[in-house]
Design an enzyme around this catalytic site. Structure first.
Site, PDB file in Angstrom:
ATOM      1  N   TYR A  68      30.187  72.211 -28.790  1.00 40.44           N
ATOM      2  CA  TYR A  68      28.816  72.014 -28.275  1.00 40.44           C
ATOM      3  C   TYR A  68      27.934  71.457 -29.392  1.00 40.44           C
ATOM      4  O   TYR A  68      27.175  70.501 -29.184  1.00 40.44           O
ATOM      5  CB  TYR A  68      28.273  73.361 -27.783  1.00 40.44           C
ATOM      6  CG  TYR A  68      26.882  73.308 -27.201  1.00 40.44           C
ATOM      7  CD1 TYR A  68      26.666  72.821 -25.917  1.00 40.44           C
ATOM      8  CD2 TYR A  68      25.784  73.777 -27.922  1.00 40.44           C
ATOM      9  CE1 TYR A  68      25.388  72.785 -25.368  1.00 40.44           C
ATOM     10  CE2 TYR A  68      24.503  73.740 -27.382  1.00 40.44           C
ATOM     11  CZ  TYR A  68      24.303  73.249 -26.107  1.00 40.44           C
ATOM     12  OH  TYR A  68      23.042  73.216 -25.573  1.00 40.44           O
ATOM     13  N   LYS A  91      25.878  67.846 -29.564  1.00 37.29           N
ATOM     14  CA  LYS A  91      24.423  67.737 -29.691  1.00 37.29           C
ATOM     15  C   LYS A  91      24.016  67.000 -30.969  1.00 37.29           C
ATOM     16  O   LYS A  91      23.012  66.278 -30.972  1.00 37.29           O
ATOM     17  CB  LYS A  91      23.786  69.124 -29.607  1.00 37.29           C
ATOM     18  CG  LYS A  91      23.948  69.797 -28.240  1.00 37.29           C
ATOM     19  CD  LYS A  91      23.261  69.009 -27.120  1.00 37.29           C
ATOM     20  CE  LYS A  91      23.282  69.736 -25.786  1.00 37.29           C
ATOM     21  NZ  LYS A  91      22.572  69.022 -24.724  1.00 37.29           N
TER      22      LYS A  91
HETATM   23  N1  LIG Z   1      19.209  76.863 -21.867  1.00 40.97           N
HETATM   24  C1  LIG Z   1      19.086  76.714 -23.172  1.00 40.97           C
HETATM   25  O1  LIG Z   1      18.779  77.653 -23.916  1.00 40.97           O
HETATM   26  C2  LIG Z   1      19.308  75.360 -23.777  1.00 40.97           C
HETATM   27  C3  LIG Z   1      19.006  75.212 -25.130  1.00 40.97           C
HETATM   28  C4  LIG Z   1      19.184  73.977 -25.720  1.00 40.97           C
HETATM   29  C5  LIG Z   1      19.634  72.905 -24.976  1.00 40.97           C
HETATM   30  N2  LIG Z   1      19.920  73.079 -23.667  1.00 40.97           N
HETATM   31  C6  LIG Z   1      20.391  71.905 -22.929  1.00 40.97           C
HETATM   32  O2  LIG Z   1      19.588  71.715 -21.803  1.00 40.97           O
HETATM   33  C7  LIG Z   1      20.323  70.973 -20.827  1.00 40.97           C
HETATM   34  C8  LIG Z   1      20.167  71.657 -19.480  1.00 40.97           C
HETATM   35  O3  LIG Z   1      20.798  72.921 -19.526  1.00 40.97           O
HETATM   36  P1  LIG Z   1      20.228  74.195 -18.777  1.00 40.97           P
HETATM   37  O4  LIG Z   1      20.049  75.250 -19.804  1.00 40.97           O
HETATM   38  O5  LIG Z   1      19.105  73.831 -17.914  1.00 40.97           O
HETATM   39  O6  LIG Z   1      21.496  74.665 -17.924  1.00 40.97           O
HETATM   40  P2  LIG Z   1      21.954  74.297 -16.442  1.00 40.97           P
HETATM   41  O7  LIG Z   1      21.017  74.872 -15.450  1.00 40.97           O
HETATM   42  O8  LIG Z   1      23.381  74.690 -16.380  1.00 40.97           O
HETATM   43  O9  LIG Z   1      21.810  72.717 -16.378  1.00 40.97           O
HETATM   44  C9  LIG Z   1      22.839  71.802 -16.656  1.00 40.97           C
HETATM   45  C10 LIG Z   1      22.708  70.679 -15.656  1.00 40.97           C
HETATM   46  O10 LIG Z   1      23.644  69.663 -16.011  1.00 40.97           O
HETATM   47  C11 LIG Z   1      24.225  69.178 -14.822  1.00 40.97           C
HETATM   48  N3  LIG Z   1      25.550  68.661 -15.133  1.00 40.97           N
HETATM   49  C12 LIG Z   1      26.565  69.327 -15.735  1.00 40.97           C
HETATM   50  N4  LIG Z   1      27.642  68.547 -15.801  1.00 40.97           N
HETATM   51  C13 LIG Z   1      27.306  67.362 -15.218  1.00 40.97           C
HETATM   52  C14 LIG Z   1      27.997  66.170 -14.960  1.00 40.97           C
HETATM   53  N5  LIG Z   1      29.286  66.012 -15.310  1.00 40.97           N
HETATM   54  N6  LIG Z   1      27.340  65.161 -14.343  1.00 40.97           N
HETATM   55  C15 LIG Z   1      26.047  65.309 -13.964  1.00 40.97           C
HETATM   56  N7  LIG Z   1      25.339  66.422 -14.197  1.00 40.97           N
HETATM   57  C16 LIG Z   1      25.964  67.435 -14.807  1.00 40.97           C
HETATM   58  C17 LIG Z   1      24.307  70.400 -13.911  1.00 40.97           C
HETATM   59  O11 LIG Z   1      24.354  70.042 -12.551  1.00 40.97           O
HETATM   60  P3  LIG Z   1      25.753  69.983 -11.750  1.00 40.97           P
HETATM   61  O12 LIG Z   1      26.572  71.153 -12.194  1.00 40.97           O
HETATM   62  O13 LIG Z   1      25.343  70.051 -10.315  1.00 40.97           O
HETATM   63  O14 LIG Z   1      26.370  68.681 -12.097  1.00 40.97           O
HETATM   64  C18 LIG Z   1      23.022  71.122 -14.237  1.00 40.97           C
HETATM   65  O15 LIG Z   1      21.981  70.729 -13.377  1.00 40.97           O
HETATM   66  C19 LIG Z   1      21.757  70.905 -21.346  1.00 40.97           C
HETATM   67  O16 LIG Z   1      21.967  69.654 -21.970  1.00 40.97           O
HETATM   68  C20 LIG Z   1      21.795  72.003 -22.386  1.00 40.97           C
HETATM   69  O17 LIG Z   1      22.765  71.753 -23.385  1.00 40.97           O
HETATM   70  C21 LIG Z   1      19.783  74.278 -23.037  1.00 40.97           C
END
Ligand SMILES: NC(=O)c1ccc[n+]([C@@H]2O[C@H](COP(=O)([O-])OP(=O)(O)OC[C@H]3O[C@@H](n4cnc5c(N)ncnc54)[C@H](OP(=O)(O)O)[C@@H]3O)[C@@H](O)[C@H]2O)c1
Length: 266
Positions: free
Chosen positions: A170, A174
């Protein structure tokens, strides 16, 4: 709105949020809508996209082009495949024109020791988090460059700034997105396309709610200077800013929204 704040408006803009069906992407999509943009969604799960599309329509005024049954807002696509992204860009362009704003919010993770991570798991993380961002940018940039205006916001992570035990793949993905963000900013800035990133701290979403052991959650809170996780609503202002005219000379930047996690030493 007064002259001092009008640069922050997204009125008349269109945005595509990949990963807009849940978590951070959904929150940014709704925030962009409230800031005046027409918002489109992409991701793999059609039912999630349609549910958020309903929320977007509910937030739209009656005179707005995206209100009512109106045009299509949800575009199911697997962002790991460059061909699917090219098709997505072509379909969205045919339906709405190339969006002014692209948000790459797709992502996945696995929290497990590096010695236990399989090649398939590594590939899934790198393809979802890194390869997809590169090919989404290159799929949508031609339309933006032709127009001489575009705003791309990539969602990175604290893991693009430090090492992360039990999340090496991961972290690699990033750091890669941070590199892509700066490199494309350097390449496309002259053409009017700005590429920036947001590095969120810890926000409880589907990505980490179940995957993070309680001890890791407690450590995340302890390391944040504010001693807590973020609320999703606290990310929206940064996302609106980077997509707006207020950030007209902000290019290649990463905005850290982490409660002071990366600022903290001891
Ligand atoms: N939550 C945190 O603390 C945090 C911190 C730093 C960064 N982030 C980043 O923020 C972003 C969003 O994450 P989140 O925390 O909101 O979690 P999340 O709700 O699991 O969101 C991830 C999204 O990515 C989509 N996705 C996954 N694989 C995909 C694919 N192959 N094609 C198209 N869409 C895809 C998913 O939709 P589907 O499964 O329907 O495709 C989902 O809507 C990610 O890049 C994550 O690394 C999160």
């Amino acid at each position: 709105m007064n002259a001092a704040t009008e640069g922050f408006s997204l009125q008349g803009r269109s945005a595509l949020v990949i990963g807009g069906g849940s978590g951070i992407g959904r929150e940014i999509a709704l925030g962009y809508r409230r800031a005046g943009a027409k918002v489109l969604l992409a991701g793999r799960r059609a039912e999630r996209l349609l549910a958020v599309a309903e929320e977007l329509r509910a937030a739209a005024g009656p005179a707005d082009g995206s209100a009512g049954d109106g045009p299509r807002l949800a575009y199911p696509a697997d962002a790991r495949a460059s061909g699917a992204l090219a098709e997505l860009a072509a379909t969205v362009a045919a339906d709405h024109g190339t969006p002014d704003i692209l948000v790459n919010c797709q992502g996945t993770t696995a929290i497990k020791p590096a010695l236990e991570l399989s090649e398939a798991e590594y590939d899934t993380i790198l393809d979802t988090n890194l390869k997809s961002v590169f090919f989404a940018c290159t799929a949508f940039a031609p339309g933006m460059l032709a127009r001489g205006d575009g705003r791309i916001v990539n969602i990175t992570s604290l893991a693009a700034h430090t090492g992360w035990a039990n999340a090496a793949a991961y972290s690699a993905s990033k750091w890669g997105v941070a590199g892509i963000t700066q490199s494309l900013a350097a390449e496309w800035g002259e053409g009017g396309v700005r590429v920036n990133a947001i590095a969120p701290g810890f926000f409880m979403t589907e990505l980490n709610r179940e995957r993070m052991p309680e001890a890791r959650k407690a450590e995340a809170r302890r390391r944040s200077a504010m001693r807590r996780m973020g609320e999703l609503s606290e990310l929206v202002g940064a996302a609106i800013f980077l997509a707006s005219d207020a950030a007209a000379f902000v290019n290649g930047a990463t905005l850290r929204v982490d409660g002071g996690y990366l600022a903290s030493g001891i």
